[in-house]
Design a protein around this motif. Structure first.
Motif: not given
Length: 293
Positions: A114-119, A135-140
Motif C-alpha cells: 500500500x503506497x501513498x505515491x502512485x509513481x 505482489x498486489x499493489x494499491x495506491x492509497x
C-alpha cells in the motif's frame, strides 16, 4: 525556465542535494509562491519557496539517474545472491542431503504493498516483478490507509504487508519524539495497529511500515516487524522492496538476521531497522513439469 507541475527541481538552500518533482504550487496570503515537492528517489515530501528552486537540466538528471541505477543493480545482485544461497540451503535440508529424482517447488510470500505515491508504487511493482515476488499493489493516500487496511487484508490475504508513502519531520512542529511533528507517521502507526487487530501474530503477517524520516519507535511499538527511520534520515524509494524480497524468499523455518536484511538496502541501519522475524517461503516436492503437447 518556468517551474510548473511535474518540473524536476532542486533546492538552492540545501545545495541541490536531492532532486524533487513539483506536485503543487500554492500562493500565500502575501502573494508569495510555495512549491510542494516529492523526492525523485527518496520517499520525502517537502515545501520550499518558489525563489529557492532551481530547474535541473536533463544532463544532470541523467547523470544522477545513472548513479542511482548502479546502486540499485548492486543491491539487486546481493539480494539475488542471498536468495540463491538460501534456496540451495533449503533444498539440502528438505531432501535430508539425499538425491531425489524430483525437484522442489517454492512458494514465496505474497505481498500487499500500500503506497501513498502512485509513481513510487509503479517503480516498486516493476522491481518486485523483476525479482519474482508475488505482489498486489494499491495506491492509497496516507491519511486514508488506517480505514482501508483491514478490508484490503481481507481481500488479498498477504503474508507480508508494506505500508509506505511520504513522510517528514518538522522541527517547528515539535520535538523529534513527538509523533505530531511528522507529516504522516501517525497515519502509518494507526494503519499498523489496525492491521495487527486483524492479524496479531508477528510471523503470520510480516509488516514493513514508514517512509523518509518516519517515527521508527512508534511504528515498531504499534506492531511493525521492520520500519523507518531510526536516525530520521531519508530512505530510498525502493528500500521497502529489498527488505520484503529478503523476507519473501527466506524459508519459514529460518529467522531473519536483521543486519543481513539491512546491509543490502541503500539506506541501511540509519534509515531502516527491525526485529527478529521468521521468513515466509515454503518449499515442497515433487515438482512435476507437465508436457503441454
Amino acid at each position: 525556465m518556468e517551474i510548473k507541475l511535474g518540473t524536476i527541481v532542486a533546492r538552492k538552500s540545501y545545495k541541490c542535494d536531492i532532486l524533487f518533482r513539483v506536485v503543487e504550487i500554492k500562493k500565500g496570503k502575501n502573494g508569495n509562491l510555495t512549491a510542494i515537492l516529492s523526492g525523485q528517489e527518496m520517499r520525502l515530501m517537502a515545501d520550499a519557496p518558489y525563489e529557492d528552486l532551481v530547474v535541473v537540466d536533463k544532463q544532470e538528471i541523467n547523470s544522477r539517474a545513472k548513479i542511482e541505477h548502479e546502486k540499485l543493480e548492486q543491491s539487486l545482485f546481493l539480494l539475488k545472491q542471498d536468495h540463491q544461497l538460501s534456496r540451495e540451503k533449503q533444498e539440502y535440508y528438505s531432501s535430508s542431503a539425499y538425491s531425489f529424482p524430483d525437484e522442489l517447488f517454492h512458494i514465496p510470500g505474497r505481498v500487499l504493498h500500500i503506497d501513498g505515491d502512485s509513481l513510487y508504487l509503479q517503480k516498486c511493482l516493476a522491481l518486485y516483478d523483476k525479482i519474482g515476488v508475488p505482489v498486489y499493489g494499491v495506491y492509497c493516500k496516507e491519511d486514508e490507509m488506517p480505514e482501508r487496511v483491514m478490508d484490503l487484508l481481507e481481500k488479498y490475504r498477504p503474508d507480508i504487508l508494506v505500508i509506505t508513502g511520504h513522510d517528514a519531520y518538522s522541527k517547528h512542529k515539535g520535538k523529534i519524539s513527538d509523533i505530531n511533528a511528522y507529516r504522516h507517521s501517525k497515519h502509518f502507526v494507526k494503519t499498523v495497529r489496525n492491521a495487527r487487530r486483524k492479524v496479531p501474530n508477528l510471523d503470520q503477517l510480516v509488516i514493513f511500515a514508514g517512509a523518509c524520516q518516519s517515527h521508527f519507535e512508534s511504528l515498531i511499538r504499534a506492531g511493525a516487524n521492520f520500519a523507518s527511520s531510526p536516525s530520521r534520515v531519508n530512505i530510498h524509494a525502493l528500500d521497502p522492496v529489498y527488505i520484503v524480497a529478503k523476507i519473501s524468499f527466506t524459508p519459514f523455518v529460518e529467522s531473519i538476521n536483521v543486519w543481513e536484511v539491512l546491509r543490502n538496502t541503500l539506506s541501511r541501519e540509519k534509515g531502516l531497522g527491525g526485529i527478529e522475524t521468521r521468513g515466509v517461503l515454503r518449499s515442497g516436492m515433487p515438482f512435476k513439469q507437465h508436457d503441454e503437447s
